[in-house]
Write a protein that holds these residues in place. Structure first.
Motif, PDB file in Angstrom:
ATOM      1  N   MET A   1      14.673  20.638  20.183  1.00  0.00           N
ATOM      2  CA  MET A   1      14.041  20.927  21.460  1.00  0.00           C
ATOM      3  C   MET A   1      12.546  21.154  21.264  1.00  0.00           C
ATOM      4  SD  MET A   1      15.084  23.541  24.402  1.00  0.00           S
ATOM      5  CE  MET A   1      14.341  25.114  24.256  1.00  0.00           C
ATOM      6  N   THR A   2      12.148  22.014  20.341  1.00  0.00           N
ATOM      7  CA  THR A   2      10.746  22.297  20.130  1.00  0.00           C
ATOM      8  C   THR A   2      10.198  21.421  19.028  1.00  0.00           C
ATOM      9  OG1 THR A   2      11.091  24.573  20.797  1.00  0.00           O
ATOM     10  CG2 THR A   2       9.083  24.106  19.608  1.00  0.00           C
ATOM     11  N   ALA A   3       9.157  20.693  19.332  1.00  0.00           N
ATOM     12  CA  ALA A   3       8.538  19.825  18.341  1.00  0.00           C
ATOM     13  C   ALA A   3       7.257  20.469  17.853  1.00  0.00           C
ATOM     14  CB  ALA A   3       8.222  18.463  18.965  1.00  0.00           C
ATOM     15  N   VAL A   4       7.129  20.626  16.566  1.00  0.00           N
ATOM     16  CA  VAL A   4       5.890  21.128  15.991  1.00  0.00           C
ATOM     17  C   VAL A   4       5.101  19.916  15.548  1.00  0.00           C
ATOM     18  CG1 VAL A   4       4.865  22.548  14.186  1.00  0.00           C
ATOM     19  CG2 VAL A   4       7.009  23.263  15.269  1.00  0.00           C
ATOM     20  N   ARG A   5       3.978  19.710  16.212  1.00  0.00           N
ATOM     21  CA  ARG A   5       3.222  18.491  15.953  1.00  0.00           C
ATOM     22  C   ARG A   5       2.403  18.548  14.675  1.00  0.00           C
ATOM     23  NH1 ARG A   5       0.680  18.501  21.518  1.00  0.00           N
ATOM     24  NH2 ARG A   5       1.963  20.287  21.793  1.00  0.00           N
ATOM     25  N   ARG A   6       2.040  19.752  14.229  1.00  0.00           N
ATOM     26  CA  ARG A   6       1.247  19.873  13.014  1.00  0.00           C
ATOM     27  C   ARG A   6       1.897  20.893  12.088  1.00  0.00           C
ATOM     28  NH1 ARG A   6      -4.540  21.531  14.012  1.00  0.00           N
ATOM     29  NH2 ARG A   6      -3.524  23.165  15.162  1.00  0.00           N
ATOM     30  N   PRO A   7       3.067  20.629  11.566  1.00  0.00           N
ATOM     31  CA  PRO A   7       3.733  21.625  10.733  1.00  0.00           C
ATOM     32  C   PRO A   7       2.881  22.036   9.548  1.00  0.00           C
ATOM     33  CG  PRO A   7       4.806  19.476  10.528  1.00  0.00           C
ATOM     34  CD  PRO A   7       3.759  19.357  11.602  1.00  0.00           C
ATOM     35  N   GLY A   8       2.772  23.338   9.357  1.00  0.00           N
ATOM     36  CA  GLY A   8       2.020  23.860   8.227  1.00  0.00           C
ATOM     37  C   GLY A   8       0.522  23.851   8.402  1.00  0.00           C
ATOM     38  N   ALA A   9       0.018  23.312   9.495  1.00  0.00           N
ATOM     39  CA  ALA A   9      -1.431  23.198   9.674  1.00  0.00           C
ATOM     40  C   ALA A   9      -2.018  24.365  10.463  1.00  0.00           C
ATOM     41  CB  ALA A   9      -1.763  21.880  10.378  1.00  0.00           C
ATOM     42  N   TYR A  10      -1.190  25.256  10.985  1.00  0.00           N
ATOM     43  CA  TYR A  10      -1.697  26.362  11.801  1.00  0.00           C
ATOM     44  C   TYR A  10      -2.220  27.486  10.924  1.00  0.00           C
ATOM     45  CZ  TYR A  10       0.879  23.918  15.427  1.00  0.00           C
ATOM     46  OH  TYR A  10       1.347  22.967  16.290  1.00  0.00           O
ATOM     47  N   HIS A  11      -3.301  28.096  11.373  1.00  0.00           N
ATOM     48  CA  HIS A  11      -3.894  29.217  10.650  1.00  0.00           C
ATOM     49  C   HIS A  11      -3.538  30.546  11.293  1.00  0.00           C
ATOM     50  CE1 HIS A  11      -6.133  26.470   8.156  1.00  0.00           C
ATOM     51  NE2 HIS A  11      -6.500  25.825   9.241  1.00  0.00           N
ATOM     52  N   CYS A  12      -3.192  30.523  12.583  1.00  0.00           N
ATOM     53  CA  CYS A  12      -2.828  31.745  13.289  1.00  0.00           C
ATOM     54  C   CYS A  12      -2.053  31.371  14.548  1.00  0.00           C
ATOM     55  CB  CYS A  12      -4.064  32.566  13.654  1.00  0.00           C
ATOM     56  SG  CYS A  12      -5.150  31.765  14.856  1.00  0.00           S
ATOM     57  N   GLY A  13      -1.553  32.369  15.249  1.00  0.00           N
ATOM     58  CA  GLY A  13      -0.783  32.130  16.463  1.00  0.00           C
ATOM     59  C   GLY A  13      -1.596  31.476  17.562  1.00  0.00           C
ATOM     60  N   ILE A  14      -2.867  31.821  17.662  1.00  0.00           N
ATOM     61  CA  ILE A  14      -3.718  31.220  18.698  1.00  0.00           C
ATOM     62  C   ILE A  14      -3.873  29.732  18.434  1.00  0.00           C
ATOM     63  CG2 ILE A  14      -6.061  31.142  19.652  1.00  0.00           C
ATOM     64  CD1 ILE A  14      -6.134  34.190  19.339  1.00  0.00           C
ATOM     65  N   ASP A  15      -4.035  29.362  17.194  1.00  0.00           N
ATOM     66  CA  ASP A  15      -4.144  27.946  16.813  1.00  0.00           C
ATOM     67  C   ASP A  15      -2.881  27.193  17.235  1.00  0.00           C
ATOM     68  OD1 ASP A  15      -5.098  25.613  15.598  1.00  0.00           O
ATOM     69  OD2 ASP A  15      -4.377  26.198  13.613  1.00  0.00           O
ATOM     70  N   ALA A  16      -1.709  27.769  16.990  1.00  0.00           N
ATOM     71  CA  ALA A  16      -0.451  27.132  17.364  1.00  0.00           C
ATOM     72  C   ALA A  16      -0.325  27.026  18.875  1.00  0.00           C
ATOM     73  CB  ALA A  16       0.725  27.922  16.782  1.00  0.00           C
ATOM     74  N   ALA A  17      -0.678  28.104  19.597  1.00  0.00           N
ATOM     75  CA  ALA A  17      -0.595  28.090  21.061  1.00  0.00           C
ATOM     76  C   ALA A  17      -1.559  27.063  21.651  1.00  0.00           C
ATOM     77  CB  ALA A  17      -0.897  29.477  21.626  1.00  0.00           C
ATOM     78  N   MET A  18      -2.753  26.969  21.105  1.00  0.00           N
ATOM     79  CA  MET A  18      -3.732  26.008  21.621  1.00  0.00           C
ATOM     80  C   MET A  18      -3.264  24.579  21.394  1.00  0.00           C
ATOM     81  SD  MET A  18      -5.923  27.728  23.202  1.00  0.00           S
ATOM     82  CE  MET A  18      -7.067  26.425  23.573  1.00  0.00           C
ATOM     83  N   ASP A  19      -2.487  24.348  20.356  1.00  0.00           N
ATOM     84  CA  ASP A  19      -1.937  23.012  20.141  1.00  0.00           C
ATOM     85  C   ASP A  19      -0.970  22.648  21.261  1.00  0.00           C
ATOM     86  OD1 ASP A  19      -1.637  20.594  18.699  1.00  0.00           O
ATOM     87  OD2 ASP A  19       0.200  21.353  17.784  1.00  0.00           O
TER      88      ASP A  19
END
Length: 114
Positions: free
Chosen positions: A1-19
């Motif tokens: 269901m949830t696709a992570v488009r940049r696995p392992g590339a996030y530096h923080c939660g804000i970075d993941a949310a902005m993606d």
């Protein structure tokens, strides 16, 4: 269901949310869907300036990320509605303080200058 488009590339939660919400139209789609479920054409009319191609792509990405639910009804003519998932409602709740900041510090400043 949830696709992570940049696995392992996030530096923080804000970075993941902005993606997830990145791009011009995604937060506006979230804002519109916060009110109610919309059909594609209705949603497009709520967002003047968005093209069909871009809106379809943004909705597809939000659906892949588990933010938007696409309900296709077995009717003639076919009917499809888009709504927020619980994860999408939670994201809107998280964005509410950001919207308040924008009203206070950006829109408020524009109103004071006008």
């Amino acid at each position: 269901m949830t696709a992570v488009r940049r696995p392992g590339a996030y530096h923080c939660g804000i970075d993941a949310a902005m993606d997830v919400i990145g791009g011009k139209w995604k937060v506006l789609v979230l804002w519109a869907l916060n009110e109610r479920a919309w059909r594609f054409g209705e949603l497009r009319r709520q967002l003047p300036g968005v093209t069909e191609k871009v809106l379809a792509a943004q909705l597809r990405e939000l659906e892949e990320d588990g933010i938007v639910h696409r309900e296709a009804y077995d009717e003639v003519p076919p009917r499809v509605e888009y709504s927020l998932t619980p994860r999408g409602r939670a994201l809107n709740e998280a964005l509410a303080p950001l919207g308040a900041w924008g009203r206070r510090h950006v829109l408020g400043r524009a109103e004071a200058a006008g």
